[in-house]
Design a protein around this motif. Sequence first.
Motif, PDB file in Angstrom:
ATOM      1  N   ALA A   1       0.502 -21.174 -53.829  1.00 31.45           N
ATOM      2  CA  ALA A   1      -0.889 -21.475 -54.202  1.00 31.45           C
ATOM      3  C   ALA A   1      -1.206 -20.922 -55.594  1.00 31.45           C
ATOM      4  CB  ALA A   1      -1.851 -20.894 -53.167  1.00 31.45           C
ATOM      5  N   LEU A   2      -0.750 -19.712 -55.869  1.00 36.38           N
ATOM      6  CA  LEU A   2      -1.095 -19.075 -57.146  1.00 36.38           C
ATOM      7  C   LEU A   2      -0.253 -19.613 -58.298  1.00 36.38           C
ATOM      8  CD1 LEU A   2      -1.387 -15.397 -55.823  1.00 36.38           C
ATOM      9  CD2 LEU A   2      -3.280 -16.912 -56.433  1.00 36.38           C
TER      10      LEU A   2
ATOM     11  N   SER B   1     -16.879 -12.502 -58.049  1.00 39.98           N
ATOM     12  CA  SER B   1     -15.743 -13.033 -58.813  1.00 39.98           C
ATOM     13  C   SER B   1     -14.855 -13.909 -57.924  1.00 39.98           C
ATOM     14  CB  SER B   1     -14.939 -11.895 -59.433  1.00 39.98           C
ATOM     15  OG  SER B   1     -14.607 -10.951 -58.455  1.00 39.98           O
ATOM     16  N   PHE B   2     -14.905 -13.724 -56.613  1.00 38.83           N
ATOM     17  CA  PHE B   2     -14.059 -14.507 -55.706  1.00 38.83           C
ATOM     18  C   PHE B   2     -14.690 -15.845 -55.302  1.00 38.83           C
ATOM     19  CE2 PHE B   2     -13.035 -10.042 -55.031  1.00 38.83           C
ATOM     20  CZ  PHE B   2     -11.654 -10.042 -55.109  1.00 38.83           C
ATOM     21  N   THR B   3     -15.992 -15.964 -55.463  1.00 39.05           N
ATOM     22  CA  THR B   3     -16.676 -17.133 -54.880  1.00 39.05           C
ATOM     23  C   THR B   3     -17.569 -17.916 -55.843  1.00 39.05           C
ATOM     24  OG1 THR B   3     -18.450 -15.648 -54.129  1.00 39.05           O
ATOM     25  CG2 THR B   3     -16.723 -16.174 -52.524  1.00 39.05           C
ATOM     26  N   HIS B   4     -17.579 -17.535 -57.127  1.00 39.86           N
ATOM     27  CA  HIS B   4     -18.599 -18.124 -58.010  1.00 39.86           C
ATOM     28  C   HIS B   4     -18.432 -19.609 -58.275  1.00 39.86           C
ATOM     29  CE1 HIS B   4     -16.164 -18.138 -61.778  1.00 39.86           C
ATOM     30  NE2 HIS B   4     -15.508 -17.223 -61.111  1.00 39.86           N
ATOM     31  N   LEU B   5     -17.259 -20.181 -57.992  1.00 37.84           N
ATOM     32  CA  LEU B   5     -17.110 -21.627 -58.203  1.00 37.84           C
ATOM     33  C   LEU B   5     -17.532 -22.449 -56.982  1.00 37.84           C
ATOM     34  CD1 LEU B   5     -13.801 -21.828 -60.291  1.00 37.84           C
ATOM     35  CD2 LEU B   5     -16.159 -21.995 -61.109  1.00 37.84           C
ATOM     36  N   TYR B   6     -17.920 -21.778 -55.905  1.00 41.10           N
ATOM     37  CA  TYR B   6     -18.507 -22.476 -54.757  1.00 41.10           C
ATOM     38  C   TYR B   6     -20.013 -22.548 -54.964  1.00 41.10           C
ATOM     39  CZ  TYR B   6     -14.193 -21.421 -52.073  1.00 41.10           C
ATOM     40  OH  TYR B   6     -12.895 -21.332 -51.630  1.00 41.10           O
ATOM     41  N   ALA B   7     -20.648 -23.494 -54.275  1.00 41.76           N
ATOM     42  CA  ALA B   7     -22.110 -23.538 -54.285  1.00 41.76           C
ATOM     43  C   ALA B   7     -22.611 -22.599 -53.189  1.00 41.76           C
ATOM     44  CB  ALA B   7     -22.576 -24.956 -54.011  1.00 41.76           C
ATOM     45  N   LYS B   8     -23.807 -22.078 -53.375  1.00 42.61           N
ATOM     46  CA  LYS B   8     -24.413 -21.252 -52.329  1.00 42.61           C
ATOM     47  C   LYS B   8     -24.542 -22.097 -51.060  1.00 42.61           C
ATOM     48  CE  LYS B   8     -27.385 -18.193 -50.461  1.00 42.61           C
ATOM     49  NZ  LYS B   8     -26.700 -17.385 -49.438  1.00 42.61           N
ATOM     50  N   ASP B   9     -24.158 -21.543 -49.938  1.00 43.70           N
ATOM     51  CA  ASP B   9     -24.207 -22.215 -48.633  1.00 43.70           C
ATOM     52  C   ASP B   9     -23.257 -23.406 -48.501  1.00 43.70           C
ATOM     53  OD1 ASP B   9     -26.088 -20.397 -47.758  1.00 43.70           O
ATOM     54  OD2 ASP B   9     -27.787 -21.681 -48.308  1.00 43.70           O
TER      55      ASP B   9
ATOM     56  N   PRO C   1      -9.761 -16.285 -42.554  1.00 49.42           N
ATOM     57  CA  PRO C   1      -9.194 -17.623 -42.801  1.00 49.42           C
ATOM     58  C   PRO C   1      -8.203 -17.601 -43.973  1.00 49.42           C
ATOM     59  CG  PRO C   1     -11.553 -17.753 -42.473  1.00 49.42           C
ATOM     60  CD  PRO C   1     -11.230 -16.293 -42.643  1.00 49.42           C
ATOM     61  N   HIS C   2      -7.363 -18.626 -44.022  1.00 45.89           N
ATOM     62  CA  HIS C   2      -6.249 -18.673 -44.975  1.00 45.89           C
ATOM     63  C   HIS C   2      -6.494 -19.672 -46.106  1.00 45.89           C
ATOM     64  CE1 HIS C   2      -3.072 -16.385 -42.790  1.00 45.89           C
ATOM     65  NE2 HIS C   2      -3.824 -16.666 -41.743  1.00 45.89           N
ATOM     66  N   PRO C   3      -7.074 -19.255 -47.224  1.00 45.20           N
ATOM     67  CA  PRO C   3      -7.315 -20.209 -48.319  1.00 45.20           C
ATOM     68  C   PRO C   3      -6.037 -20.810 -48.900  1.00 45.20           C
ATOM     69  CG  PRO C   3      -7.785 -17.949 -49.018  1.00 45.20           C
ATOM     70  CD  PRO C   3      -7.558 -17.903 -47.540  1.00 45.20           C
TER      71      PRO C   3
ATOM     72  N   LEU D   1      -8.391 -23.414 -52.640  1.00 40.84           N
ATOM     73  CA  LEU D   1      -7.963 -23.229 -54.034  1.00 40.84           C
ATOM     74  C   LEU D   1      -9.131 -22.755 -54.900  1.00 40.84           C
ATOM     75  CD1 LEU D   1      -5.447 -23.533 -55.825  1.00 40.84           C
ATOM     76  CD2 LEU D   1      -6.180 -25.875 -56.324  1.00 40.84           C
ATOM     77  N   THR D   2     -10.341 -23.171 -54.551  1.00 39.45           N
ATOM     78  CA  THR D   2     -11.533 -22.783 -55.313  1.00 39.45           C
ATOM     79  C   THR D   2     -11.686 -21.261 -55.371  1.00 39.45           C
ATOM     80  OG1 THR D   2     -12.513 -24.814 -54.500  1.00 39.45           O
ATOM     81  CG2 THR D   2     -14.017 -23.248 -55.513  1.00 39.45           C
ATOM     82  N   LEU D   3     -11.293 -20.581 -54.310  1.00 41.77           N
ATOM     83  CA  LEU D   3     -11.369 -19.124 -54.298  1.00 41.77           C
ATOM     84  C   LEU D   3     -10.454 -18.532 -55.373  1.00 41.77           C
ATOM     85  CD1 LEU D   3     -12.269 -16.761 -51.871  1.00 41.77           C
ATOM     86  CD2 LEU D   3      -9.818 -16.536 -52.086  1.00 41.77           C
ATOM     87  N   PHE D   4      -9.217 -19.022 -55.413  1.00 42.33           N
ATOM     88  CA  PHE D   4      -8.267 -18.503 -56.403  1.00 42.33           C
ATOM     89  C   PHE D   4      -8.700 -18.874 -57.823  1.00 42.33           C
ATOM     90  CE2 PHE D   4      -5.566 -19.468 -52.557  1.00 42.33           C
ATOM     91  CZ  PHE D   4      -5.543 -18.152 -52.100  1.00 42.33           C
ATOM     92  N   LYS D   5      -9.254 -20.077 -57.970  1.00 44.81           N
ATOM     93  CA  LYS D   5      -9.735 -20.494 -59.295  1.00 44.81           C
ATOM     94  C   LYS D   5     -10.880 -19.599 -59.753  1.00 44.81           C
ATOM     95  CE  LYS D   5      -8.590 -25.428 -59.431  1.00 44.81           C
ATOM     96  NZ  LYS D   5      -9.082 -26.767 -59.069  1.00 44.81           N
ATOM     97  N   SER D   6     -11.770 -19.278 -58.823  1.00 46.53           N
ATOM     98  CA  SER D   6     -12.905 -18.394 -59.147  1.00 46.53           C
ATOM     99  C   SER D   6     -12.392 -17.065 -59.662  1.00 46.53           C
ATOM    100  CB  SER D   6     -13.765 -18.120 -57.908  1.00 46.53           C
ATOM    101  OG  SER D   6     -14.337 -19.297 -57.410  1.00 46.53           O
ATOM    102  N   LEU D   7     -11.427 -16.511 -58.935  1.00 48.20           N
ATOM    103  CA  LEU D   7     -10.899 -15.203 -59.292  1.00 48.20           C
ATOM    104  C   LEU D   7     -10.231 -15.256 -60.659  1.00 48.20           C
ATOM    105  CD1 LEU D   7     -10.305 -12.291 -58.580  1.00 48.20           C
ATOM    106  CD2 LEU D   7      -8.321 -13.050 -57.287  1.00 48.20           C
ATOM    107  N   LEU D   8      -9.400 -16.278 -60.872  1.00 52.30           N
ATOM    108  CA  LEU D   8      -8.700 -16.399 -62.150  1.00 52.30           C
ATOM    109  C   LEU D   8      -9.689 -16.507 -63.293  1.00 52.30           C
ATOM    110  CD1 LEU D   8      -6.067 -16.773 -63.734  1.00 52.30           C
ATOM    111  CD2 LEU D   8      -6.262 -19.227 -63.324  1.00 52.30           C
ATOM    112  N   GLU D   9     -10.695 -17.344 -63.113  1.00 56.03           N
ATOM    113  CA  GLU D   9     -11.677 -17.546 -64.176  1.00 56.03           C
ATOM    114  C   GLU D   9     -12.413 -16.248 -64.490  1.00 56.03           C
ATOM    115  OE1 GLU D   9     -15.416 -20.183 -64.341  1.00 56.03           O
ATOM    116  OE2 GLU D   9     -13.707 -21.570 -64.345  1.00 56.03           O
ATOM    117  N   SER D  10     -12.794 -15.514 -63.453  1.00 56.07           N
ATOM    118  CA  SER D  10     -13.539 -14.275 -63.708  1.00 56.07           C
ATOM    119  C   SER D  10     -12.641 -13.218 -64.348  1.00 56.07           C
ATOM    120  CB  SER D  10     -14.176 -13.742 -62.428  1.00 56.07           C
ATOM    121  OG  SER D  10     -13.190 -13.335 -61.544  1.00 56.07           O
ATOM    122  N   MET D  11     -11.342 -13.264 -64.054  1.00 61.17           N
ATOM    123  CA  MET D  11     -10.428 -12.290 -64.657  1.00 61.17           C
ATOM    124  C   MET D  11     -10.144 -12.621 -66.110  1.00 61.17           C
ATOM    125  SD  MET D  11      -7.862 -11.856 -61.465  1.00 61.17           S
ATOM    126  CE  MET D  11      -6.731 -10.667 -62.144  1.00 61.17           C
ATOM    127  N   ASN D  12     -10.272 -13.891 -66.461  1.00 63.26           N
ATOM    128  CA  ASN D  12     -10.015 -14.285 -67.848  1.00 63.26           C
ATOM    129  C   ASN D  12     -11.214 -14.046 -68.762  1.00 63.26           C
ATOM    130  OD1 ASN D  12      -7.372 -15.024 -67.524  1.00 63.26           O
ATOM    131  ND2 ASN D  12      -7.838 -17.141 -66.978  1.00 63.26           N
TER     132      ASN D  12
END
Length: 222
Positions: free
Chosen positions: A20-21, A125-133, A194-196, A210-221
């Motif tokens: 995934a990564l 940083s883990f969830t910012h690319l998801y919408a609220k709710d 759960p297993h993203p 995948l959105t979780l990992f993308k969120s994290l990567l984006e916030s780390m960059n």
Amino acid sequence: MKFGVVVFPGSNCDRDMVYALRDGLGCPTRLIWHQETTLEDVEGVVLPGGFSYGDYLRCGAIARFSPIMTAIVEHAHQGKPVLGICNGFQVLTEVGLLPGALTRNQGLHFVCDRITLKVDNNQTSFTHLYAKDQRVTIPIAHGEGRYYADAETLAQIEDNQQVLFRYLGENPNGSLNDIAGICNSKGNVMGMMPHPERASDPILGGTDGLTLFKSLLESMNH
Ligand SMILES: NC(=O)CC[C@H](N)C(=O)O
């Protein structure tokens, strides 16, 4: 930006996580054997799912004494990201980086399913690319996923918006407040049952994870 995925004896989702990564996200990623003692070359640490030490005593109760855990605690205390999935979440609660505990499923059976979650807090940083709710579909597979915390701790994590994901519809394991994933008070350590990584490629039936990992990567960059 480089990820490290920890391998304990009995981990079984480590290679899926690397896939995934590395393939999904395009990030250099290496496996970290649990007897290693430094994390020097990695910025993001992931503790994957599995059955570390055969789930003896309690899930994660032995793995938390692995040599690499000292470096992971230090990494977390430095504010760097640490993510625990399923057994990884259990290890993070056992070592005290996340509050509460994962106890035996209410139904006393191992549950393996694809379930719907709600994104409760998308300001991390883990969830910012998801919408609220946002409703997301992610597989679960665990025997000890029932989140428990004493009343004071539970109130604290709720007040602090530390609940990132909740089960929607039927609660599969009896978790308090339908909790599926939480973060620490600083927001740099996160765990979820759960297993993203199992929802990170269309070939697996979905990409909500995948959105979780993308969120994290984006916030780390940033
Ligand atoms: N998929 C997993 O990581 C399972 C975690 C743990 N072995 C349990 O059954 O609860």
